[in-house]
Design a protein around this motif. Structure first.
Motif, PDB file in Angstrom:
ATOM      1  N   ASP A   1     -11.713  -0.788   1.264  1.00  0.00           N
ATOM      2  CA  ASP A   1     -10.429  -1.373   0.877  1.00  0.00           C
ATOM      3  C   ASP A   1     -10.541  -2.184  -0.416  1.00  0.00           C
ATOM      4  O   ASP A   1     -11.613  -2.674  -0.762  1.00  0.00           O
ATOM      5  CB  ASP A   1      -9.903  -2.275   1.992  1.00  0.00           C
TER       6      ASP A   1
ATOM      7  N   GLU B   1      -5.373   7.067   3.938  1.00  0.00           N
ATOM      8  CA  GLU B   1      -5.361   5.671   4.372  1.00  0.00           C
ATOM      9  C   GLU B   1      -6.642   5.285   5.109  1.00  0.00           C
ATOM     10  O   GLU B   1      -7.108   4.146   5.010  1.00  0.00           O
ATOM     11  CB  GLU B   1      -4.146   5.439   5.271  1.00  0.00           C
TER      12      GLU B   1
ATOM     13  N   VAL C   1      -7.320   1.060   1.633  1.00  0.00           N
ATOM     14  CA  VAL C   1      -5.937   0.627   1.424  1.00  0.00           C
ATOM     15  C   VAL C   1      -5.906  -0.583   0.495  1.00  0.00           C
ATOM     16  O   VAL C   1      -6.929  -1.208   0.208  1.00  0.00           O
ATOM     17  CB  VAL C   1      -5.243   0.250   2.760  1.00  0.00           C
ATOM     18  N   LEU C   2      -4.705  -0.912   0.039  1.00  0.00           N
ATOM     19  CA  LEU C   2      -4.480  -2.135  -0.729  1.00  0.00           C
ATOM     20  C   LEU C   2      -4.539  -3.316   0.235  1.00  0.00           C
ATOM     21  O   LEU C   2      -3.637  -3.506   1.053  1.00  0.00           O
ATOM     22  CB  LEU C   2      -3.105  -2.084  -1.405  1.00  0.00           C
TER      23      LEU C   2
ATOM     24  N   ASP D   1       0.832  -1.200   0.000  1.00  0.00           N
ATOM     25  CA  ASP D   1       0.000   0.000   0.000  1.00  0.00           C
ATOM     26  C   ASP D   1       0.866   1.249   0.000  1.00  0.00           C
ATOM     27  O   ASP D   1       1.828   1.363   0.773  1.00  0.00           O
ATOM     28  CB  ASP D   1      -0.919   0.002   1.221  1.00  0.00           C
TER      29      ASP D   1
END
Length: 447
Positions: free
Chosen positions: A379, A127, A131-132, A84
């Motif tokens: 996410d 964030e 997020v990833l 991320d």
């Protein structure tokens, strides 16, 4: 199996055939670390590691050193690490101002002659709002799937471990599909940049590109054209999801709705989205036995002992416990009947990070999805759905569940769970303040 949904995805999923001997489950975090390092050392074509973060610590260094050693041994190897974007540029929560892992990535690139690019994926401009959260390590034709990130505790480098699930699938079409998404839907976009090179663009300068990426991801999916629909043997379907009503979230709800005898759910942070709660209630009404395994608040990765100075982040495990207590109270009759079983996981001072579902004796969902509102809306998540109509994986499935339940205690009554009056004064004071200004509901939506 007939679906209760008007626009059902489950019967339409394309899947890749999977042989039982090409699927294995690792028993613990230390085994996961050894397996990952072994596969990296033996890689011949490609290594793609995707995780929320690669931490600057001993285990993170061991992984990065292994990647550089593999590249030095075989320069033709294609190596990519994806983490991320925002998480990589900040320090640990509550640890004060720190340069973040990106500075370490850049120092490591300068210290090595080999080329190991580390990309940052910005799913959102902040964030807090996404997020990833993709999972999966692709090494040649193998996919090692776990919810774990890469650091000391996730890899059980020293005394403590963070318990997760660890699966190894040797399946070229699956590996190719996941690799194609990384290359074409992430790396080739204007929002994704290397973190291991100096002079990073600011997140502000990428706002437009990040917006374009998020819009694109909401429509993206894994390429499963090599797969089939209606396969009658063991198979695996890769799923992707970001944003409201995404395919992964929809399949999760459909899996619960399809359950007839037994359903097991694991989540580290008990904060179920409303659609999941509704389907659980309907399943209980059908007479489905449901087991939900949650980490004890002291096994939460955000837990801070009362003896240490209070930080706001330390309130999260208590928020999740309050949510679990409310759920248990409203379902006490089902708990008394034995139809609903809530289990708390605790093993010393180790932590719990398991996610996933087991539906009857047929479906197993591997995922990093926490089954909370954040995972369902914010996410970027993925998952692998194992369909086992011939019951070929019952034994490894049983062993995995036995290992999970080995450190659990069943909640007999909601009164076993603590309330505000039992909490440390600083935690109770913060939670009362949150409740007074009515932002508790907002917190549950983004945490």
């Amino acid at each position: 199996m007939p679906s209760l949904f008007k626009r059902s995805l489950l019967p339409k999923l394309r899947s890749f055939p999977l042989s039982a001997d090409a699927f294995s489950i690792l028993p613990g975090a230390a085994d996961f670390r050894r397996c990952l390092l072994e596969h990296i050392a033996n890689a011949r074509q490609r290594i793609t590691l995707v995780a929320l973060y690669l931490q600057q610590d001993e285990a993170g260094q061991e992984i990065l050193d292994a990647l550089h050693a593999a590249k030095a041994a075989r320069p033709e190897l294609e190596i990519v690490v994806m983490v991320d974007w925002l998480r990589a540029q900040r320090g640990l929560i509550g640890a004060g101002k720190q340069p973040g892992n990106a500075a370490w990535y850049q120092a490591q690139t300068q210290a090595h002659d080999t080329h190991v690019p580390i990309y940052g994926v910005p799913v959102q401009t902040r964030e807090l709002f996404g997020v990833l959260h993709l999972k999966g390590f692709i090494i040649d034709d193998c996919v090692i799937y776990s919810g774990a990130s890469l650091n000391n505790v996730y890899l059980h480098k020293f005394d403590k471990y963070r318990f997760d699930r660890y699966h190894v699938l040797n399946n070229k079409p699956l590996a190719d599909s996941m690799q194609h998404f990384i290359e074409h839907d992430l790396i080739q976009t204007k929002a994704v940049h290397r973190l291991d090179l100096p002079t990073l663009p600011s997140t502000r300068s990428l706002r437009s590109a990040i917006g374009d990426l998020r819009s694109r991801l909401k429509k993206a999916s894994y390429d499963t054209r090599q797969g089939t629909v209606g396969h009658f043997g063991l198979s695996v379907s890769p799923l992707l999801g970001v944003g409201k009503n995404n395919p992964l979230s929809r399949v999760i709800c459909e899996l619960i709705a399809s359950s007839q005898q037994q359903l097991t759910i694991c989540t580290p942070y008990f904060n179920l989205p409303l659609p999941v709660t509704r389907e659980i209630n309907r399943a209980l009404e059908r007479g489905v036995r449901i087991d939900i395994v949650v980490g004890d608040k002291t096994a939460n990765d955000f837990y801070i002992p009362p003896s240490e100075p209070f930080k706001v982040i330390a309130a999260l495990p208590y928020l999740y416990e309050l949510s679990l207590r409310r759920f248990a109270k409203s379902h006490q009759a089902m708990i008394d009947s034995g139809l609903l079983n809530l289990h708390l996981w605790r093993d010393g001072d180790n932590t719990y990070h398991l996610k996933g579902m087991w539906v009857d004796d047929r479906y197993t969902l591997l995922t990093g999805n926490n089954l909370n509102p954040r995972a369902f809306r914010l996410d970027l998540e993925n998952g692998l759905l194992i369909d086992d109509p011939r019951r070929e994986l019952l034994e490894p499935r049983r062993k995995e569940l036995d290992a999970i339940f080995a450190h659990t205690t069943r909640i007999e009554t909601f009164r076993q769970l603590e309330t505000l009056t039992d909490y440390p004064p600083a935690v109770a004071k913060f939670l009362r303040r949150v409740s007074r200004v009515r932002i508790e509901r907002l917190l549950y939506r983004i945490l």
